[in-house]
Design an enzyme around this catalytic site. Structure first.
Site, PDB file in Angstrom:
ATOM      1  N   SER A  59      52.961  46.541  33.598  1.00  0.00           N
ATOM      2  CA  SER A  59      51.475  46.737  33.748  1.00  0.00           C
ATOM      3  C   SER A  59      50.927  45.742  33.799  1.00  0.00           C
ATOM      4  CB  SER A  59      51.601  47.058  32.265  1.00  0.00           C
ATOM      5  OG  SER A  59      49.711  46.342  31.787  1.00  0.00           O
ATOM      6  N   TYR A 113      52.242  44.617  23.341  1.00  0.00           N
ATOM      7  CA  TYR A 113      51.730  45.726  24.524  1.00  0.00           C
ATOM      8  C   TYR A 113      52.871  44.694  25.890  1.00  0.00           C
ATOM      9  CZ  TYR A 113      50.541  48.444  28.547  1.00  0.00           C
ATOM     10  OH  TYR A 113      50.321  49.727  29.199  1.00  0.00           O
TER      11      TYR A 113
END
Length: 315
Positions: free
Chosen positions: A165, A191
């Site tokens: 990501s 994350y």
């Protein structure tokens, strides 16, 4: 093993941010190939599996919820006519589940798409004390992929896709405190670190396995709101993300395109250890950019260290 520095020759394709998985795979025949997609019961996972099945591959959907997986498989068969769909239970946060899956797998594996993941979860730890996002997004997929190595090597020309990501820009892997035992837990930092780990894994796995005919790349699918990945974000956080975004959000079909490209596009034969976004190899990130790939995610020393640390963690 092949070289120890990341590639500098940037690879581009005719596709872009608006391309769909169907666009990317058009004209490609995957008959006789076997593919595995984790987290394939919803979101971009089901669209990735649909594209691979539509091209003739035998596709296994590895999912936590097998009932949802069976519904997804039926939907894919209905839209593609391909009946070579299988559903298998896989909980990436539970290493016993992962090892049971890899032990049960038989025969070659041509395409592995490590698609499943969790994002910005409340502070949660696995029974081994690992932070949940790192455990699921990296350690689970690390265990799965290394466990399937013999099947990937047996396929001849296998491809592995590691979903990262643009969040990786926020943080390197903090090796001194991966599991937030000393620093305050921040769901966004956790994350981000796990997404950097997904890129570093691709760098090191490709270095180790390229001579075995296995290529490994990382991809950023783009911002997609129609996915279960955002389930831990409040409405306020989602609204803020939409208003602050310097990029357009994608449909699920567009979000699956970069994964499908890395898994199937013929010009990527033998090309690995790279990070793709919007269906092209990413440019180096520079201050002020909201895209590109960070140097800390392609650092071969960090990639090798992460591999060693991961092996030590999973025992």
């Amino acid at each position: 093993m092949t070289g120890t520095t990341p590639p500098t020759d940037r690879l581009t394709t005719p596709f872009g941010a608006g391309s769909t998985a169907a666009d990317v795979i058009s004209g490609i025949d995957l008959s006789g190939r076997r593919a595995l997609v984790t987290g394939a019961s919803s979101g971009i996972g089901i669209e990735t599996a649909r594209a691979l099945a539509g091209a003739g591959a035998e596709v296994t959907l590895a999912v936590r919820d097998t009932e949802a997986g069976e519904a997804a498989a039926a939907d894919i068969t209905g839209t593609t006519g391909n009946k070579q769909l299988h559903v298998a239970a896989l909980d990436l946060a539970d290493l016993a589940s992962v090892t049971a899956f890899t032990s049960a797998w038989e025969g070659p594996l041509h395409i592995l798409v490590n698609n499943a993941g969790v994002m910005r979860t409340p502070e949660t730890r696995t029974p081994r004390g690992w932070e949940l996002q790192f455990a699921t997004n990296h350690l689970g997929h690390f265990t799965l992929t290394t466990g399937l190595y013999p099947s990937l090597a047996a396929a001849g020309g296998a491809r592995v896709v590691s979903l990262s990501s643009r969040a990786h820009l926020r943080s390197p892997v903090v090796f001194d405190d991966i599991h937030f035992r000393q620093r305050p837990y921040d769901p966004a930092d956790a994350y981000a670190q796990s997404k950097t780990a997904n890129v570093l894994f691709a760098v090191e796995a490709d270095r180790r396995w390229a001579d075995d005919g296995i290529t490994v790349n990382a991809v950023h699918p783009g911002g997609i709101l129609d996915t279960n990945l955002v389930r831990h974000l409040s409405k306020e956080a989602l609204d803020a993300a939409v208003s602050a975004a310097g990029h357009a959000f994608k449909t699920r079909e567009q979000g699956a395109a970069t994964s499908v490209l890395a898994a199937t596009w013929p010009a990527l034969d033998g090309v690995g250890g790279r990070y793709f976004e919007d269906c092209n190899q990413a440019v180096p990130h520079e201050p002020g950019m909201d895209n590109g790939v960070a140097g800390h995610a392609l650092d071969p020393r960090a990639a090798e260290r992460l591999w060693r640390v991961s092996v030590e963690m999973i025992g």
